[in-house]
Design an enzyme around this catalytic site. Structure first.
Site, PDB file in Angstrom:
ATOM      1  N   GLN A 177     -13.539   9.696  15.162  1.00 49.03           N
ATOM      2  CA  GLN A 177     -13.064  11.081  14.751  1.00 49.03           C
ATOM      3  C   GLN A 177     -12.060  11.435  15.991  1.00 49.03           C
ATOM      4  O   GLN A 177     -12.070  10.805  17.143  1.00 49.03           O
ATOM      5  CB  GLN A 177     -14.014  11.928  14.891  1.00 49.03           C
ATOM      6  CG  GLN A 177     -14.928  11.961  16.080  1.00 49.03           C
ATOM      7  CD  GLN A 177     -16.669  12.115  15.607  1.00 49.03           C
ATOM      8  OE1 GLN A 177     -16.779  12.914  14.482  1.00 49.03           O
ATOM      9  NE2 GLN A 177     -17.410  11.955  16.554  1.00 49.03           N
TER      10      GLN A 177
ATOM     11  N   TYR B 226     -28.382  27.513  18.882  1.00 52.12           N
ATOM     12  CA  TYR B 226     -28.567  26.342  17.872  1.00 52.12           C
ATOM     13  C   TYR B 226     -29.219  25.127  18.259  1.00 52.12           C
ATOM     14  O   TYR B 226     -30.351  24.815  17.855  1.00 52.12           O
ATOM     15  CB  TYR B 226     -26.859  25.748  17.504  1.00 52.12           C
ATOM     16  CG  TYR B 226     -27.079  24.382  16.941  1.00 52.12           C
ATOM     17  CD1 TYR B 226     -27.206  24.348  15.287  1.00 52.12           C
ATOM     18  CD2 TYR B 226     -26.896  23.275  17.558  1.00 52.12           C
ATOM     19  CE1 TYR B 226     -27.351  23.402  14.782  1.00 52.12           C
ATOM     20  CE2 TYR B 226     -26.821  21.968  16.879  1.00 52.12           C
ATOM     21  CZ  TYR B 226     -27.229  21.865  15.302  1.00 52.12           C
ATOM     22  OH  TYR B 226     -27.173  20.824  14.513  1.00 52.12           O
ATOM     23  N   GLN B 227     -28.975  24.736  19.590  1.00 52.52           N
ATOM     24  CA  GLN B 227     -29.894  23.488  20.244  1.00 52.52           C
ATOM     25  C   GLN B 227     -31.518  23.944  20.619  1.00 52.52           C
ATOM     26  O   GLN B 227     -32.172  23.001  20.205  1.00 52.52           O
ATOM     27  CB  GLN B 227     -29.347  23.236  21.658  1.00 52.52           C
ATOM     28  CG  GLN B 227     -27.795  23.445  21.588  1.00 52.52           C
ATOM     29  CD  GLN B 227     -27.262  22.064  21.638  1.00 52.52           C
ATOM     30  OE1 GLN B 227     -27.439  21.104  20.840  1.00 52.52           O
ATOM     31  NE2 GLN B 227     -25.893  22.014  22.261  1.00 52.52           N
TER      32      GLN B 227
ATOM     33  N   ASP C  47     -23.866  15.245  22.763  1.00 50.33           N
ATOM     34  CA  ASP C  47     -23.677  16.220  23.784  1.00 50.33           C
ATOM     35  C   ASP C  47     -24.462  16.232  24.688  1.00 50.33           C
ATOM     36  O   ASP C  47     -24.715  16.694  25.892  1.00 50.33           O
ATOM     37  CB  ASP C  47     -23.007  17.616  23.321  1.00 50.33           C
ATOM     38  CG  ASP C  47     -24.044  17.883  22.175  1.00 50.33           C
ATOM     39  OD1 ASP C  47     -25.341  18.783  22.616  1.00 50.33           O
ATOM     40  OD2 ASP C  47     -23.937  17.980  21.178  1.00 50.33           O
TER      41      ASP C  47
ATOM     42  N   ASP D  65     -24.705   3.935  14.246  1.00 47.50           N
ATOM     43  CA  ASP D  65     -24.677   4.755  13.151  1.00 47.50           C
ATOM     44  C   ASP D  65     -26.205   5.214  13.210  1.00 47.50           C
ATOM     45  O   ASP D  65     -27.117   4.271  12.897  1.00 47.50           O
ATOM     46  CB  ASP D  65     -24.241   4.196  12.165  1.00 47.50           C
ATOM     47  CG  ASP D  65     -24.369   5.032  10.662  1.00 47.50           C
ATOM     48  OD1 ASP D  65     -24.791   6.129  10.707  1.00 47.50           O
ATOM     49  OD2 ASP D  65     -23.856   4.514   9.681  1.00 47.50           O
ATOM     50  N   GLY D  66     -26.372   6.423  13.023  1.00 48.29           N
ATOM     51  CA  GLY D  66     -28.094   6.964  12.690  1.00 48.29           C
ATOM     52  C   GLY D  66     -28.627   6.455  11.405  1.00 48.29           C
ATOM     53  O   GLY D  66     -29.925   5.908  11.471  1.00 48.29           O
TER      54      GLY D  66
ATOM     55  N   ASP E 226     -29.246  16.126  14.386  1.00 53.62           N
ATOM     56  CA  ASP E 226     -28.116  17.121  15.080  1.00 53.62           C
ATOM     57  C   ASP E 226     -26.827  16.506  14.662  1.00 53.62           C
ATOM     58  O   ASP E 226     -26.193  15.961  15.244  1.00 53.62           O
ATOM     59  CB  ASP E 226     -28.260  17.481  16.643  1.00 53.62           C
ATOM     60  CG  ASP E 226     -27.020  18.167  16.992  1.00 53.62           C
ATOM     61  OD1 ASP E 226     -26.503  19.058  16.171  1.00 53.62           O
ATOM     62  OD2 ASP E 226     -26.948  18.359  18.387  1.00 53.62           O
TER      63      ASP E 226
ATOM     64  N   ASP F 252     -20.775  18.076   9.968  1.00 54.37           N
ATOM     65  CA  ASP F 252     -20.693  18.516   8.693  1.00 54.37           C
ATOM     66  C   ASP F 252     -20.550  17.093   7.792  1.00 54.37           C
ATOM     67  O   ASP F 252     -20.013  16.094   8.076  1.00 54.37           O
ATOM     68  CB  ASP F 252     -19.545  19.311   8.382  1.00 54.37           C
ATOM     69  CG  ASP F 252     -19.919  20.754   9.162  1.00 54.37           C
ATOM     70  OD1 ASP F 252     -20.917  20.999   9.208  1.00 54.37           O
ATOM     71  OD2 ASP F 252     -18.880  21.186   9.683  1.00 54.37           O
TER      72      ASP F 252
END
Ligand code: AAT
EC number: 2.5.1.16
Length: 280
Positions: free
Chosen positions: A34, A64-65, A89, A140-141, A159, A162
């Site tokens: 990305q 959020y976190q 992050d 990759d999760g 987490d 989109d």
């Protein structure tokens, strides 16, 4: 688009775009997955953007976190093993580390550029990596979870960005099935589950899938984040069959005395907020 402003434009929220005034662009790069950008905004501190979509700002990341982490972890006694998918992050790691019962924190983030950029520009978020309980896996999760032995984790936190780009599969039924398998009986999951104002179709599909897969409880909770589309974002909170989990009445409270003394105190979460935000 106004000159000197960042506008968040995406087919996931057609016809609208939230904008922030840009003071300075601090980083622009292209990873294998990305486009990665960091800019200094006028009113929300530094902002992390992936493929044109805001992932966090220094000013509102707490809402959020803290919620995606403490809603699940405060709902079960003594969580010990926690898996984070995405979250490169480090902000969710920072929140998990406030729980002193936790012994092992695994994280699987697909993009190492996100980790590097967070460490360089967002030290108060990436501080999560300083905890010795953290094991970072870059990958990759989806693939990572397939290889997790059944019943390994007390909690899984997804987490995720989109469902366009590398995170698409993280919203699909087979992925939720691998999460249920990776959890112990009575284990919990919380996942980024988009906005009721914009994504009801996505949420309805996830809820239907989760009702089939998670035999404990299935809930949608939400929080307010001004820099996420529509100003709010939701979470799926589910538990596997086993000891009952009541997400509306946290039994494992957290307070500012919890966790490493080097961390700044909680800014958003408390147990009253949990009871308010969680609905089945
Ligand atoms: N904590 C900040 C919020 C995020 S970050 C989402 C992370 O998920 C990103 O670092 C991204 O690289 C990572 N990711 C995406 N796909 C995968 C995958 N398949 N496996 C592992 N990690 C992945 C979420 C922001 C929500 C934005 C709402 N509009």
């Amino acid at each position: 688009v106004l000159p000197g402003w960042f506008s968040e434009i995406s087919p996931l929220w057609p016809g609208e775009a939230h904008s922030l005034k840009v003071e300075k662009i601090l980083f622009q790069g292209k990873s294998d997955y990305q486009n990665v950008m960091v800019f200094q905004s006028s009113t929300y501190g530094k902002v992390l953007v992936l493929d044109g979509v805001i992932q966090l700002t220094e000013r509102d990341e707490c809402a959020y976190q803290e919620m995606i982490t403490h809603l699940p972890l405060c709902s079960i006694p003594n969580p010990k093993k926690v898996l984070v998918i995405g979250g490169g992050d480090g902000g969710v790691l920072r929140e998990v580390s406030r729980h002193s019962s936790v012994e092992q924190i695994d994280i699987c983030e697909i993009d190492k550029m996100v980790v590097e950029v967070a460490k360089q520009f967002f030290p108060d978020v990436a501080v999560g990596y300083e905890d010795p309980r953290v094991n970072l896996h870059i990958g990759d999760g989806v693939a990572f979870l397939k290889n997790v032995p059944a019943g390994t984790y007390d909690a899984v936190i997804v987490d995720s960005s989109d469902p366009i780009g590398p995170a698409q599969e993280l919203f699909e039924k087979p992925f939720f099935e691998t999460i249920a398998r990776a959890l112990r009986p009575g284990g919990v999951v919380s996942t980024q589950a988009e906005s009721i104002w914009l994504h009801m179709h996505i949420i309805e599909e996830i809820v239907a899938n989760c009702r089939q897969i998670f035999k404990g409880s299935v809930n949608y909770a939400w929080t307010t984040v001004p820099t996420y589309p529509s100003g709010m974002i939701g979470f799926m909170l589910c538990s596997t069959e086993g000891p009952a989990v009541d997400f509306k009445n946290p039994i494992n409270p957290i307070d500012d005395e919890s966790g490493p003394k080097t961390l700044a105190p909680l800014k958003f979460y408390n147990s009253e907020v949990e009871s308010l935000s969680s609905r089945s």
